[in-house]
Design a protein around this motif. Structure first.
Motif, PDB file in Angstrom:
ATOM      1  N   TYR A   1      -6.888   6.045  -8.044  1.00  0.00           N
ATOM      2  CA  TYR A   1      -6.388   5.732  -9.381  1.00  0.00           C
ATOM      3  C   TYR A   1      -7.433   6.092 -10.447  1.00  0.00           C
ATOM      4  CZ  TYR A   1      -2.209   3.246  -7.759  1.00  0.00           C
ATOM      5  OH  TYR A   1      -0.991   2.922  -7.222  1.00  0.00           O
ATOM      6  N   GLY A   2      -8.706   5.897 -10.127  1.00  0.00           N
ATOM      7  CA  GLY A   2      -9.764   6.276 -11.066  1.00  0.00           C
ATOM      8  C   GLY A   2      -9.777   7.772 -11.332  1.00  0.00           C
ATOM      9  N   PHE A   3      -9.648   8.570 -10.270  1.00  0.00           N
ATOM     10  CA  PHE A   3      -9.573  10.017 -10.441  1.00  0.00           C
ATOM     11  C   PHE A   3      -8.341  10.407 -11.252  1.00  0.00           C
ATOM     12  CE2 PHE A   3     -12.521  10.472  -6.777  1.00  0.00           C
ATOM     13  CZ  PHE A   3     -13.400  11.382  -7.349  1.00  0.00           C
TER      14      PHE A   3
ATOM     15  N   ALA B   1      -1.631   5.565 -18.254  1.00  0.00           N
ATOM     16  CA  ALA B   1      -2.896   4.994 -17.775  1.00  0.00           C
ATOM     17  C   ALA B   1      -2.784   3.480 -17.637  1.00  0.00           C
ATOM     18  CB  ALA B   1      -4.031   5.363 -18.729  1.00  0.00           C
ATOM     19  N   VAL B   2      -2.121   2.832 -18.587  1.00  0.00           N
ATOM     20  CA  VAL B   2      -1.929   1.381 -18.530  1.00  0.00           C
ATOM     21  C   VAL B   2      -1.063   1.026 -17.318  1.00  0.00           C
ATOM     22  CG1 VAL B   2      -0.803  -0.560 -19.698  1.00  0.00           C
ATOM     23  CG2 VAL B   2      -2.319   0.946 -20.974  1.00  0.00           C
ATOM     24  N   ILE B   3      -0.017   1.819 -17.063  1.00  0.00           N
ATOM     25  CA  ILE B   3       0.844   1.580 -15.896  1.00  0.00           C
ATOM     26  C   ILE B   3       0.035   1.672 -14.610  1.00  0.00           C
ATOM     27  CG2 ILE B   3       2.739   2.557 -14.532  1.00  0.00           C
ATOM     28  CD1 ILE B   3       4.052   3.297 -17.241  1.00  0.00           C
ATOM     29  N   LEU B   4      -0.849   2.669 -14.526  1.00  0.00           N
ATOM     30  CA  LEU B   4      -1.684   2.834 -13.338  1.00  0.00           C
ATOM     31  C   LEU B   4      -2.640   1.649 -13.163  1.00  0.00           C
ATOM     32  CD1 LEU B   4      -1.612   5.214 -11.404  1.00  0.00           C
ATOM     33  CD2 LEU B   4      -3.560   6.179 -12.583  1.00  0.00           C
ATOM     34  N   ILE B   5      -3.235   1.197 -14.249  1.00  0.00           N
ATOM     35  CA  ILE B   5      -4.170   0.072 -14.176  1.00  0.00           C
ATOM     36  C   ILE B   5      -3.438  -1.211 -13.780  1.00  0.00           C
ATOM     37  CG2 ILE B   5      -5.668  -1.418 -15.577  1.00  0.00           C
ATOM     38  CD1 ILE B   5      -6.459   1.160 -17.120  1.00  0.00           C
ATOM     39  N   ILE B   6      -2.281  -1.458 -14.379  1.00  0.00           N
ATOM     40  CA  ILE B   6      -1.510  -2.668 -14.053  1.00  0.00           C
ATOM     41  C   ILE B   6      -1.054  -2.641 -12.596  1.00  0.00           C
ATOM     42  CG2 ILE B   6       0.671  -3.863 -14.502  1.00  0.00           C
ATOM     43  CD1 ILE B   6       0.223  -3.260 -17.471  1.00  0.00           C
ATOM     44  N   SER B   7      -0.637  -1.471 -12.108  1.00  0.00           N
ATOM     45  CA  SER B   7      -0.206  -1.407 -10.705  1.00  0.00           C
ATOM     46  C   SER B   7      -1.372  -1.679  -9.759  1.00  0.00           C
ATOM     47  CB  SER B   7       0.458  -0.061 -10.393  1.00  0.00           C
ATOM     48  OG  SER B   7      -0.469   0.977 -10.472  1.00  0.00           O
TER      49      SER B   7
ATOM     50  N   TYR C   1       0.824  -1.213   0.000  1.00  0.00           N
ATOM     51  CA  TYR C   1       0.000   0.000   0.000  1.00  0.00           C
ATOM     52  C   TYR C   1       0.857   1.262   0.000  1.00  0.00           C
ATOM     53  CZ  TYR C   1      -4.408  -2.393   0.285  1.00  0.00           C
ATOM     54  OH  TYR C   1      -5.491  -3.148  -0.021  1.00  0.00           O
ATOM     55  N   VAL C   2       1.985   1.239   0.696  1.00  0.00           N
ATOM     56  CA  VAL C   2       2.885   2.398   0.662  1.00  0.00           C
ATOM     57  C   VAL C   2       3.362   2.632  -0.770  1.00  0.00           C
ATOM     58  CG1 VAL C   2       5.163   3.232   1.391  1.00  0.00           C
ATOM     59  CG2 VAL C   2       3.597   2.249   3.074  1.00  0.00           C
ATOM     60  N   PHE C   3       3.718   1.565  -1.461  1.00  0.00           N
ATOM     61  CA  PHE C   3       4.153   1.674  -2.846  1.00  0.00           C
ATOM     62  C   PHE C   3       3.016   2.187  -3.741  1.00  0.00           C
ATOM     63  CE2 PHE C   3       5.287  -0.200  -7.016  1.00  0.00           C
ATOM     64  CZ  PHE C   3       6.491   0.449  -7.199  1.00  0.00           C
ATOM     65  N   ALA C   4       1.794   1.708  -3.521  1.00  0.00           N
ATOM     66  CA  ALA C   4       0.651   2.161  -4.321  1.00  0.00           C
ATOM     67  C   ALA C   4       0.400   3.652  -4.110  1.00  0.00           C
ATOM     68  CB  ALA C   4      -0.594   1.354  -3.957  1.00  0.00           C
TER      69      ALA C   4
ATOM     70  N   LYS D   1      -5.421   1.714   3.895  1.00  0.00           N
ATOM     71  CA  LYS D   1      -5.022   0.361   3.537  1.00  0.00           C
ATOM     72  C   LYS D   1      -6.162  -0.419   2.888  1.00  0.00           C
ATOM     73  CE  LYS D   1      -3.516  -0.836   7.606  1.00  0.00           C
ATOM     74  NZ  LYS D   1      -2.926  -1.525   8.726  1.00  0.00           N
ATOM     75  N   ARG D   2      -7.063   0.271   2.252  1.00  0.00           N
ATOM     76  CA  ARG D   2      -8.175  -0.414   1.602  1.00  0.00           C
ATOM     77  C   ARG D   2      -8.078  -0.229   0.098  1.00  0.00           C
ATOM     78  NH1 ARG D   2     -13.650   0.950   4.362  1.00  0.00           N
ATOM     79  NH2 ARG D   2     -14.299  -0.390   2.671  1.00  0.00           N
ATOM     80  N   LYS D   3      -8.333  -1.304  -0.624  1.00  0.00           N
ATOM     81  CA  LYS D   3      -8.243  -1.262  -2.083  1.00  0.00           C
ATOM     82  C   LYS D   3      -9.228  -0.270  -2.690  1.00  0.00           C
ATOM     83  CE  LYS D   3      -8.271  -5.727  -2.410  1.00  0.00           C
ATOM     84  NZ  LYS D   3      -8.247  -7.111  -2.720  1.00  0.00           N
ATOM     85  N   GLU D   4     -10.378  -0.075  -2.030  1.00  0.00           N
ATOM     86  CA  GLU D   4     -11.384   0.823  -2.591  1.00  0.00           C
ATOM     87  C   GLU D   4     -10.841   2.249  -2.697  1.00  0.00           C
ATOM     88  OE1 GLU D   4     -12.233  -0.902   0.399  1.00  0.00           O
ATOM     89  OE2 GLU D   4     -13.030  -2.618  -0.683  1.00  0.00           O
ATOM     90  N   TYR D   5     -10.081   2.678  -1.692  1.00  0.00           N
ATOM     91  CA  TYR D   5      -9.554   4.044  -1.709  1.00  0.00           C
ATOM     92  C   TYR D   5      -8.423   4.189  -2.725  1.00  0.00           C
ATOM     93  CZ  TYR D   5     -12.476   4.943   2.276  1.00  0.00           C
ATOM     94  OH  TYR D   5     -13.563   5.091   3.079  1.00  0.00           O
ATOM     95  N   VAL D   6      -7.609   3.171  -2.849  1.00  0.00           N
ATOM     96  CA  VAL D   6      -6.567   3.207  -3.879  1.00  0.00           C
ATOM     97  C   VAL D   6      -7.229   3.199  -5.255  1.00  0.00           C
ATOM     98  CG1 VAL D   6      -4.581   2.001  -4.850  1.00  0.00           C
ATOM     99  CG2 VAL D   6      -4.893   2.080  -2.386  1.00  0.00           C
ATOM    100  N   GLY D   7      -8.236   2.357  -5.439  1.00  0.00           N
ATOM    101  CA  GLY D   7      -8.950   2.296  -6.714  1.00  0.00           C
ATOM    102  C   GLY D   7      -9.641   3.609  -7.043  1.00  0.00           C
ATOM    103  N   LEU D   8     -10.255   4.235  -6.046  1.00  0.00           N
ATOM    104  CA  LEU D   8     -10.903   5.529  -6.255  1.00  0.00           C
ATOM    105  C   LEU D   8      -9.878   6.575  -6.675  1.00  0.00           C
ATOM    106  CD1 LEU D   8     -13.586   7.189  -5.875  1.00  0.00           C
ATOM    107  CD2 LEU D   8     -12.716   7.735  -3.609  1.00  0.00           C
TER     108      LEU D   8
END
Length: 190
Positions: free
Chosen positions: A80-82, A96-102, A17-20, A71-78
């Motif tokens: 990354y979506g923004f 964008a592809v790099i962000l999606i793959i990560s 999560y720190v890396f994300a 530490k929740r995927k929903e917040y990282v996903g939100l």
């Protein structure tokens, strides 16, 4: 058919999560830089800065509610979506592809690791899932929240389990494993 499921402790999830979030901070910086200093993207200030600001505000509010929310995927996903919206509008598809793959890699790495022990085999939660036949094993043991699988080729897998997640009686589990190992080895010799 008796079956046991044991959740392994994912000790590296915090560093994932720190890396994300580090990736998100880099993309925030790049997008703000382009909006403020790239002449071709100055017209996008009207919508890019509010989108990123709303995202930061939502993250700040959620962290005030409960600190573990980062530490929740929903917040990282939100987040990354923004971050994807301006990239796609600008035609920057590789970032964008790099962000999606990560995000996909984060989802795979931060999932719960559940090892299933059944009459037929042991399913280990690698990617893709690894099925281990009972006749490959020499010993299987659960003791003091450490699960150990020893193989006949002198390899060993030893992992800490998540305490309190799966209430497994150690004696029942160990007896089950001994029965499966002896029956698996007898099937192989006959």
């Amino acid at each position: 058919m008796q079956q046991f499921q044991i959740t392994l402790k994912n000790t590296k999830v915090k560093s994932y999560y720190v890396f994300a979030w580090l990736i998100a901070a880099i993309f925030y910086s790049i997008e703000i830089y382009f909006v403020l200093f790239d002449v071709s993207k100055k017209s996008d200030r009207i919508w890019v800065i509010p989108i990123l600001g709303i995202n930061l505000l939502l993250l700040f509010i959620s962290s005030r509610i409960k600190w573990d929310n980062w530490k929740r995927k929903e917040y990282v996903g939100l987040t990354y979506g923004f971050l994807l919206v301006p990239l796609i509008k600008w035609g920057s598809y590789w970032p964008a592809v790099i962000l999606i793959i990560s995000f996909i890699l984060l989802s795979i790495a931060s999932r719960k690791f559940i090892v299933s022990f059944s009459d037929k085999n042991i399913v280990f939660p690698s990617f893709p899932a690894r099925k281990i036949s009972w006749n490959e094993g020499a010993n299987c043991l659960l003791k003091d929240e450490i699960r150990t699988i020893e193989f006949k080729n002198n390899k060993m897998i030893q992992e800490h389990i998540e305490p309190g997640k799966d209430p497994v009686n150690e004696k029942e589990f160990n007896d089950f494993c001994i029965r499966q190992l002896t029956s698996g080895n007898q099937k192989k010799t006959t």
